[in-house]
Design a protein around this motif. Sequence first.
Motif, PDB file in Angstrom:
ATOM      1  N   SER A 196      26.869  -5.710  12.822  1.00  0.00           N
ATOM      2  CA  SER A 196      26.650  -4.703  13.870  1.00  0.00           C
ATOM      3  C   SER A 196      25.215  -4.200  13.862  1.00  0.00           C
ATOM      4  O   SER A 196      24.513  -4.297  12.854  1.00  0.00           O
ATOM      5  CB  SER A 196      27.625  -3.539  13.713  1.00  0.00           C
ATOM      6  N   VAL A 197      24.803  -3.676  15.029  1.00  0.00           N
ATOM      7  CA  VAL A 197      23.422  -3.252  15.260  1.00  0.00           C
ATOM      8  C   VAL A 197      23.410  -1.807  15.738  1.00  0.00           C
ATOM      9  O   VAL A 197      24.154  -1.459  16.641  1.00  0.00           O
ATOM     10  CB  VAL A 197      22.771  -4.109  16.386  1.00  0.00           C
ATOM     11  N   ALA A 198      22.562  -0.970  15.140  1.00  0.00           N
ATOM     12  CA  ALA A 198      22.390   0.408  15.635  1.00  0.00           C
ATOM     13  C   ALA A 198      20.901   0.643  15.878  1.00  0.00           C
ATOM     14  O   ALA A 198      20.072   0.302  15.034  1.00  0.00           O
ATOM     15  CB  ALA A 198      22.917   1.403  14.611  1.00  0.00           C
ATOM     16  N   PRO A 199      20.559   1.193  17.060  1.00  0.00           N
ATOM     17  CA  PRO A 199      19.143   1.333  17.406  1.00  0.00           C
ATOM     18  C   PRO A 199      18.421   2.400  16.593  1.00  0.00           C
ATOM     19  O   PRO A 199      19.011   3.393  16.185  1.00  0.00           O
ATOM     20  CB  PRO A 199      19.174   1.744  18.883  1.00  0.00           C
ATOM     21  N   VAL A 200      17.118   2.172  16.367  1.00  0.00           N
ATOM     22  CA  VAL A 200      16.237   3.175  15.747  1.00  0.00           C
ATOM     23  C   VAL A 200      15.030   3.303  16.671  1.00  0.00           C
ATOM     24  O   VAL A 200      14.349   2.306  16.937  1.00  0.00           O
ATOM     25  CB  VAL A 200      15.756   2.715  14.349  1.00  0.00           C
ATOM     26  N   ALA A 201      14.801   4.515  17.204  1.00  0.00           N
ATOM     27  CA  ALA A 201      13.641   4.728  18.075  1.00  0.00           C
ATOM     28  C   ALA A 201      12.418   5.006  17.211  1.00  0.00           C
ATOM     29  O   ALA A 201      12.542   5.592  16.129  1.00  0.00           O
ATOM     30  CB  ALA A 201      13.910   5.913  18.994  1.00  0.00           C
ATOM     31  N   THR A 202      11.254   4.553  17.653  1.00  0.00           N
ATOM     32  CA  THR A 202      10.038   4.795  16.872  1.00  0.00           C
ATOM     33  C   THR A 202       9.044   5.626  17.691  1.00  0.00           C
ATOM     34  O   THR A 202       9.151   5.706  18.915  1.00  0.00           O
ATOM     35  CB  THR A 202       9.351   3.479  16.461  1.00  0.00           C
ATOM     36  N   LEU A 203       8.086   6.185  17.000  1.00  0.00           N
ATOM     37  CA  LEU A 203       7.047   7.002  17.621  1.00  0.00           C
ATOM     38  C   LEU A 203       6.339   6.257  18.754  1.00  0.00           C
ATOM     39  O   LEU A 203       6.039   6.812  19.802  1.00  0.00           O
ATOM     40  CB  LEU A 203       6.021   7.381  16.529  1.00  0.00           C
ATOM     41  N   GLY A 204       6.103   4.971  18.536  1.00  0.00           N
ATOM     42  CA  GLY A 204       5.381   4.187  19.539  1.00  0.00           C
ATOM     43  C   GLY A 204       6.249   3.773  20.709  1.00  0.00           C
ATOM     44  O   GLY A 204       5.753   3.144  21.647  1.00  0.00           O
ATOM     45  N   GLY A 205       7.537   4.059  20.662  1.00  0.00           N
ATOM     46  CA  GLY A 205       8.433   3.682  21.753  1.00  0.00           C
ATOM     47  C   GLY A 205       9.119   2.354  21.507  1.00  0.00           C
ATOM     48  O   GLY A 205      10.064   1.997  22.211  1.00  0.00           O
ATOM     49  N   ARG A 207      11.626  -0.279  20.016  1.00  0.00           N
ATOM     50  CA  ARG A 207      12.945  -0.166  19.413  1.00  0.00           C
ATOM     51  C   ARG A 207      13.012  -1.051  18.165  1.00  0.00           C
ATOM     52  O   ARG A 207      12.543  -2.174  18.159  1.00  0.00           O
ATOM     53  CB  ARG A 207      14.012  -0.650  20.409  1.00  0.00           C
ATOM     54  N   THR A 208      13.597  -0.519  17.105  1.00  0.00           N
ATOM     55  CA  THR A 208      13.970  -1.372  15.994  1.00  0.00           C
ATOM     56  C   THR A 208      15.413  -1.026  15.659  1.00  0.00           C
ATOM     57  O   THR A 208      16.064  -0.308  16.440  1.00  0.00           O
ATOM     58  CB  THR A 208      12.966  -1.250  14.812  1.00  0.00           C
ATOM     59  N   ASN A 209      15.978  -1.561  14.596  1.00  0.00           N
ATOM     60  CA  ASN A 209      17.420  -1.384  14.359  1.00  0.00           C
ATOM     61  C   ASN A 209      17.768  -1.280  12.890  1.00  0.00           C
ATOM     62  O   ASN A 209      17.056  -1.808  12.035  1.00  0.00           O
ATOM     63  CB  ASN A 209      18.197  -2.614  14.880  1.00  0.00           C
ATOM     64  N   VAL A 210      18.920  -0.644  12.655  1.00  0.00           N
ATOM     65  CA  VAL A 210      19.618  -0.812  11.382  1.00  0.00           C
ATOM     66  C   VAL A 210      20.682  -1.874  11.655  1.00  0.00           C
ATOM     67  O   VAL A 210      21.386  -1.796  12.665  1.00  0.00           O
ATOM     68  CB  VAL A 210      20.325   0.485  10.947  1.00  0.00           C
ATOM     69  N   THR A 211      20.801  -2.866  10.795  1.00  0.00           N
ATOM     70  CA  THR A 211      21.866  -3.863  10.969  1.00  0.00           C
ATOM     71  C   THR A 211      22.799  -3.789   9.768  1.00  0.00           C
ATOM     72  O   THR A 211      22.339  -3.653   8.632  1.00  0.00           O
ATOM     73  CB  THR A 211      21.297  -5.289  11.128  1.00  0.00           C
ATOM     74  N   SER A 212      24.097  -3.863  10.049  1.00  0.00           N
ATOM     75  CA  SER A 212      25.091  -3.754   8.971  1.00  0.00           C
ATOM     76  C   SER A 212      25.898  -5.040   8.877  1.00  0.00           C
ATOM     77  O   SER A 212      26.202  -5.687   9.896  1.00  0.00           O
ATOM     78  CB  SER A 212      26.036  -2.589   9.250  1.00  0.00           C
TER      79      SER A 212
END
Length: 391
Positions: A196-205, A207-212
């Motif tokens: 599964s994938v959960a989004p992580v927003a960053t300062l620069g806009g 997108r990156t993710n946590v993946t489980s």
Amino acid sequence: MEFGWGPEAVQLRAEVRALFDELVTDEMHERVRSTGTHDDPVLRRAIAERGWLISHWPTEEGGRGWDGLSAAPLFDEAGRCGAPFEGYLNTMLVAELLRRVGSDLHRVDVLPRLVRGEALVALGISEPDSGSDAAAARLRADRADDGSWILNGQKMFTTFAEVAEFVLVLARTDHVLPKHRGLTTFLVPTQSPGFSVAPVATLGGERTNVTSYDDVIVADTARVGEVNDGWAMMGLVLSLERGVFPVVPGRCDGLLEQAVEWARTTPGDGGQPRMADPHVAERLAWIAVTNEVGRLLALRTVAAHAEGRVPVVEGSMTKLFTTEAMQDLVETLLDLVGPAGLVTDGASGAVAGGAFERAVRHAPLETITGGTSEIQRDIVATAGLGLPRSR
Ligand SMILES: Cc1cc2nc3c(=O)[nH]c(=O)nc-3n(C[C@H](O)[C@H](O)[C@H](O)COP(=O)(O)OP(=O)(O)OC[C@H]3O[C@@H](n4cnc5c(N)ncnc54)[C@H](O)[C@@H]3O)c2cc1C
């Protein structure tokens, strides 16, 4: 000594500009900004179709057999216009890995699809508790009786996992061996049950993710390289990540062009354009020179890679120098432009369509992703200068 570009590079630059002029539209930029995903399938396939990223591969492998520097204008032009194809660049790092060490199955079933831009691969190296110290990865892969592997754990910053078909995962397969020697690399399909994938927003806009990975089962054929040789596999990918597809100097070119335009068209105290102030002109010239040094370091890295070497030290030097130069550039811009440089696109008083404000938020990420500046300094010091290891 001939400092000009060869005929192949000159021709490529014209072709690249024509393609980007046609495809990299304001709508594309808007879409990328709203999703944070720096990938566009149409652009990716168009670049893939032209074989630009594999132009240094021999013709029997689908390349053009060009010398490595011939493709360099692609990175400059992509950086300058902000072409969103980082997802494909990421993927082509894995393509280089599979080309060198992949099984026959990976070479036949996966590699051609990556090269054609049909499937993306995300990199699953960093974890919540092991970022810079990637060899301390804890995500575990346990061998089942039938020879398959069961993956459990989490990865942090798995950029592009939301659009990728695979993640290249660094997993712990031995809990007794020293940490660097108990790791194995797997190409895990993102459609696997338990992933599964959960989004992580960053300062620069971006997108990156946590993946489980919750009991994700993969066949042994998903393994890339030998069991417990995963650190060498990731070492190759990381070394390539740091400079063989250098888009940062081109990005700085784009910002510099906008800064020069601003200085030529913005009146200063006496009504003269800001560029008439020698202090402003000198600082912009300094940025241009620094960026040129970064580009030359990048070209050296690209050339070393195209010659078949893994440019460990050159890549770290390039990554360190160009990303810190970008950070200096945005700080200089803010200094010259003042608070207006922080006004976002669309708000009244925004300078250069908000490009400076976006760059201020984006530049710090460049010094982190792909390994932080401290880690690059460590590599240059130990692998380049032969100094003792600090850890
Ligand atoms: C936007 C973004 C996208 C990313 N995408 C990916 C991706 O797709 N796949 C992936 O696997 N990873 C990705 N990363 C991870 C990235 O490559 C870095 O390796 C990671 O962010 C660093 O780990 P950390 O954030 O946990 O910081 P830490 O490792 O906790 O470091 C914290 C601070 O300590 C410093 N530090 C740590 N160790 C040392 C040392 N030995 N000597 C001196 N200083 C040290 C660091 O430089 C940093 O300043 C991404 C990161 C970001 C921000």
